[in-house]
Design a protein around this motif. Structure first.
Motif, mmCIF file in Angstrom:
data_model
loop_
_atom_site.group_PDB
_atom_site.id
_atom_site.type_symbol
_atom_site.label_atom_id
_atom_site.label_comp_id
_atom_site.label_asym_id
_atom_site.label_seq_id
_atom_site.Cartn_x
_atom_site.Cartn_y
_atom_site.Cartn_z
ATOM 1 N N GLN A 42 0.864 -1.174 0.000
ATOM 2 C CA GLN A 42 0.000 0.000 0.000
ATOM 3 C C GLN A 42 0.904 1.228 0.000
ATOM 4 O OE1 GLN A 42 -2.381 0.727 3.522
ATOM 5 N NE2 GLN A 42 -3.937 1.752 2.306
ATOM 6 N N ASP A 43 0.626 2.154 -0.935
ATOM 7 C CA ASP A 43 1.445 3.363 -0.995
ATOM 8 C C ASP A 43 0.898 4.423 -0.046
ATOM 9 O OD1 ASP A 43 -0.759 4.475 -2.301
ATOM 10 O OD2 ASP A 43 0.152 4.366 -4.274
ATOM 11 N N LYS A 44 1.572 5.560 0.004
ATOM 12 C CA LYS A 44 1.199 6.640 0.938
ATOM 13 C C LYS A 44 -0.185 7.216 0.666
ATOM 14 C CE LYS A 44 5.020 7.028 3.355
ATOM 15 N NZ LYS A 44 5.127 6.854 4.757
ATOM 16 N N THR A 45 -0.673 7.103 -0.579
ATOM 17 C CA THR A 45 -1.996 7.637 -0.902
ATOM 18 C C THR A 45 -3.112 6.648 -0.594
ATOM 19 O OG1 THR A 45 -1.847 6.869 -3.196
ATOM 20 C CG2 THR A 45 -1.047 9.107 -2.724
ATOM 21 N N GLY A 46 -2.759 5.436 -0.159
ATOM 22 C CA GLY A 46 -3.759 4.449 0.215
ATOM 23 C C GLY A 46 -4.091 3.440 -0.867
ATOM 24 N N ASN A 47 -3.443 3.530 -2.031
ATOM 25 C CA ASN A 47 -3.696 2.579 -3.115
ATOM 26 C C ASN A 47 -3.076 1.227 -2.796
ATOM 27 O OD1 ASN A 47 -5.003 4.505 -4.727
ATOM 28 N ND2 ASN A 47 -3.045 5.237 -5.512
ATOM 29 N N LEU A 48 -3.873 0.177 -2.904
ATOM 30 C CA LEU A 48 -3.379 -1.183 -2.710
ATOM 31 C C LEU A 48 -2.894 -1.730 -4.047
ATOM 32 C CD1 LEU A 48 -6.189 -2.597 -0.435
ATOM 33 C CD2 LEU A 48 -3.926 -1.828 0.261
ATOM 34 N N ARG A 49 -1.759 -2.388 -4.026
ATOM 35 C CA ARG A 49 -1.205 -2.943 -5.255
ATOM 36 C C ARG A 49 -0.722 -4.367 -4.989
ATOM 37 N NH1 ARG A 49 -0.586 1.077 -9.107
ATOM 38 N NH2 ARG A 49 -0.545 3.183 -8.261
ATOM 39 N N SER A 50 -0.739 -5.163 -6.048
ATOM 40 C CA SER A 50 -0.259 -6.530 -5.964
ATOM 41 C C SER A 50 0.514 -6.843 -7.243
ATOM 42 C CB SER A 50 -1.439 -7.484 -5.809
ATOM 43 O OG SER A 50 -0.982 -8.799 -5.688
ATOM 44 N N TYR A 51 1.712 -7.389 -7.087
ATOM 45 C CA TYR A 51 2.568 -7.728 -8.214
ATOM 46 C C TYR A 51 3.085 -9.140 -8.040
ATOM 47 C CZ TYR A 51 2.865 -2.623 -8.132
ATOM 48 O OH TYR A 51 2.574 -1.281 -8.083
ATOM 49 N N ARG A 52 3.393 -9.782 -9.151
ATOM 50 C CA ARG A 52 4.074 -11.079 -9.107
ATOM 51 C C ARG A 52 5.394 -10.918 -9.840
ATOM 52 N NH1 ARG A 52 -0.030 -15.862 -10.431
ATOM 53 N NH2 ARG A 52 1.086 -15.607 -12.363
ATOM 54 N N VAL A 53 6.477 -11.343 -9.196
ATOM 55 C CA VAL A 53 7.810 -11.209 -9.778
ATOM 56 C C VAL A 53 8.502 -12.574 -9.812
ATOM 57 C CG1 VAL A 53 8.106 -8.806 -9.102
ATOM 58 C CG2 VAL A 53 8.824 -10.598 -7.546
ATOM 59 N N ASN A 54 9.452 -12.701 -10.718
ATOM 60 C CA ASN A 54 10.233 -13.933 -10.834
ATOM 61 C C ASN A 54 11.082 -14.134 -9.595
ATOM 62 O OD1 ASN A 54 9.352 -14.533 -13.473
ATOM 63 N ND2 ASN A 54 10.816 -13.082 -14.301
ATOM 64 N N SER A 55 11.314 -15.380 -9.276
ATOM 65 C CA SER A 55 12.201 -15.704 -8.165
ATOM 66 C C SER A 55 13.389 -16.493 -8.711
ATOM 67 C CB SER A 55 11.459 -16.514 -7.104
ATOM 68 O OG SER A 55 10.949 -17.697 -7.669
ATOM 69 N N TYR A 56 14.519 -16.345 -8.052
ATOM 70 C CA TYR A 56 15.755 -16.987 -8.503
ATOM 71 C C TYR A 56 16.413 -17.716 -7.350
ATOM 72 C CZ TYR A 56 15.135 -13.672 -12.299
ATOM 73 O OH TYR A 56 14.616 -12.951 -13.330
ATOM 74 N N LYS A 57 16.979 -18.858 -7.648
ATOM 75 C CA LYS A 57 17.771 -19.600 -6.676
ATOM 76 C C LYS A 57 19.205 -19.551 -7.184
ATOM 77 C CE LYS A 57 16.346 -23.244 -3.709
ATOM 78 N NZ LYS A 57 15.830 -24.583 -3.569
ATOM 79 N N LEU A 58 20.056 -18.871 -6.441
ATOM 80 C CA LEU A 58 21.435 -18.700 -6.860
ATOM 81 C C LEU A 58 22.251 -19.946 -6.558
ATOM 82 C CD1 LEU A 58 22.000 -15.050 -5.626
ATOM 83 C CD2 LEU A 58 21.231 -15.835 -7.859
ATOM 84 N N LYS A 59 23.341 -20.094 -7.278
ATOM 85 C CA LYS A 59 24.227 -21.242 -7.089
ATOM 86 C C LYS A 59 24.741 -21.278 -5.654
ATOM 87 C CE LYS A 59 28.234 -23.406 -9.166
ATOM 88 N NZ LYS A 59 29.241 -23.316 -10.211
ATOM 89 N N ASN A 60 24.763 -22.455 -5.069
ATOM 90 C CA ASN A 60 25.237 -22.684 -3.699
ATOM 91 C C ASN A 60 24.392 -21.971 -2.644
ATOM 92 O OD1 ASN A 60 27.358 -24.260 -4.680
ATOM 93 N ND2 ASN A 60 28.660 -22.462 -4.926
ATOM 94 N N SER A 61 23.103 -21.764 -2.915
ATOM 95 C CA SER A 61 22.218 -21.122 -1.952
ATOM 96 C C SER A 61 20.858 -21.799 -1.995
ATOM 97 C CB SER A 61 22.075 -19.634 -2.282
ATOM 98 O OG SER A 61 21.140 -19.035 -1.416
ATOM 99 N N ARG A 62 20.261 -21.954 -0.832
ATOM 100 C CA ARG A 62 18.909 -22.525 -0.757
ATOM 101 C C ARG A 62 17.850 -21.438 -0.685
ATOM 102 N NH1 ARG A 62 19.032 -26.894 3.879
ATOM 103 N NH2 ARG A 62 16.828 -26.716 3.430
ATOM 104 N N THR A 63 18.276 -20.202 -0.536
ATOM 105 C CA THR A 63 17.362 -19.077 -0.390
ATOM 106 C C THR A 63 16.882 -18.591 -1.754
ATOM 107 O OG1 THR A 63 18.579 -18.405 1.576
ATOM 108 C CG2 THR A 63 17.120 -16.766 0.574
ATOM 109 N N VAL A 64 15.604 -18.363 -1.872
ATOM 110 C CA VAL A 64 15.036 -17.810 -3.093
ATOM 111 C C VAL A 64 15.155 -16.296 -3.015
ATOM 112 C CG1 VAL A 64 12.937 -17.590 -4.452
ATOM 113 C CG2 VAL A 64 13.499 -19.751 -3.378
ATOM 114 N N ARG A 65 15.531 -15.677 -4.128
ATOM 115 C CA ARG A 65 15.780 -14.242 -4.150
ATOM 116 C C ARG A 65 15.064 -13.578 -5.315
ATOM 117 N NH1 ARG A 65 20.032 -13.070 -0.668
ATOM 118 N NH2 ARG A 65 21.092 -14.922 0.075
ATOM 119 N N VAL A 66 14.996 -12.245 -5.245
ATOM 120 C CA VAL A 66 14.368 -11.426 -6.280
ATOM 121 C C VAL A 66 15.426 -10.482 -6.825
ATOM 122 C CG1 VAL A 66 12.587 -9.690 -6.718
ATOM 123 C CG2 VAL A 66 12.125 -11.577 -5.167
#
Length: 79
Positions: A42-66
């Motif tokens: 939610q931004d400062k003006t009160g607008n609600l937003r929803s986005y979907r972004v790709n996720s990546y798993k880097l080499k030698n890491s179990r954590t998913v990142r953006v």
């Protein structure tokens, strides 16, 4: 935050902190959504937003990142 080939990758907690600070959001959260990461906010003006972004798993890491550049393009392009 991890840097790979001049690109920065953030984990989900870092994504929330970055978006709130960089884009002056009131609140932000993330969750899994069919192989992607859904960002609800939610931004400062009160607008609600929803986005979907790709996720990546880097080499030698179990954590998913953006990819930070993808976040910037998404949020700057939709302002």
């Amino acid at each position: 935050m991890r840097k790979v080939n001049d690109d920065y990758y953030l984990n989900r907690a870092e994504v929330i902190d970055y978006l709130i600070a960089a884009y002056s959001l009131r609140w932000c959260n993330t969750k899994w959504s069919t192989g992607l990461i859904r960002i609800n906010c939610q931004d400062k003006t009160g607008n609600l937003r929803s986005y979907r972004v790709n996720s990546y798993k880097l080499k030698n890491s179990r954590t998913v990142r953006v990819n930070k550049n993808e976040l910037d393009v998404l949020f700057l392009g939709l302002k």
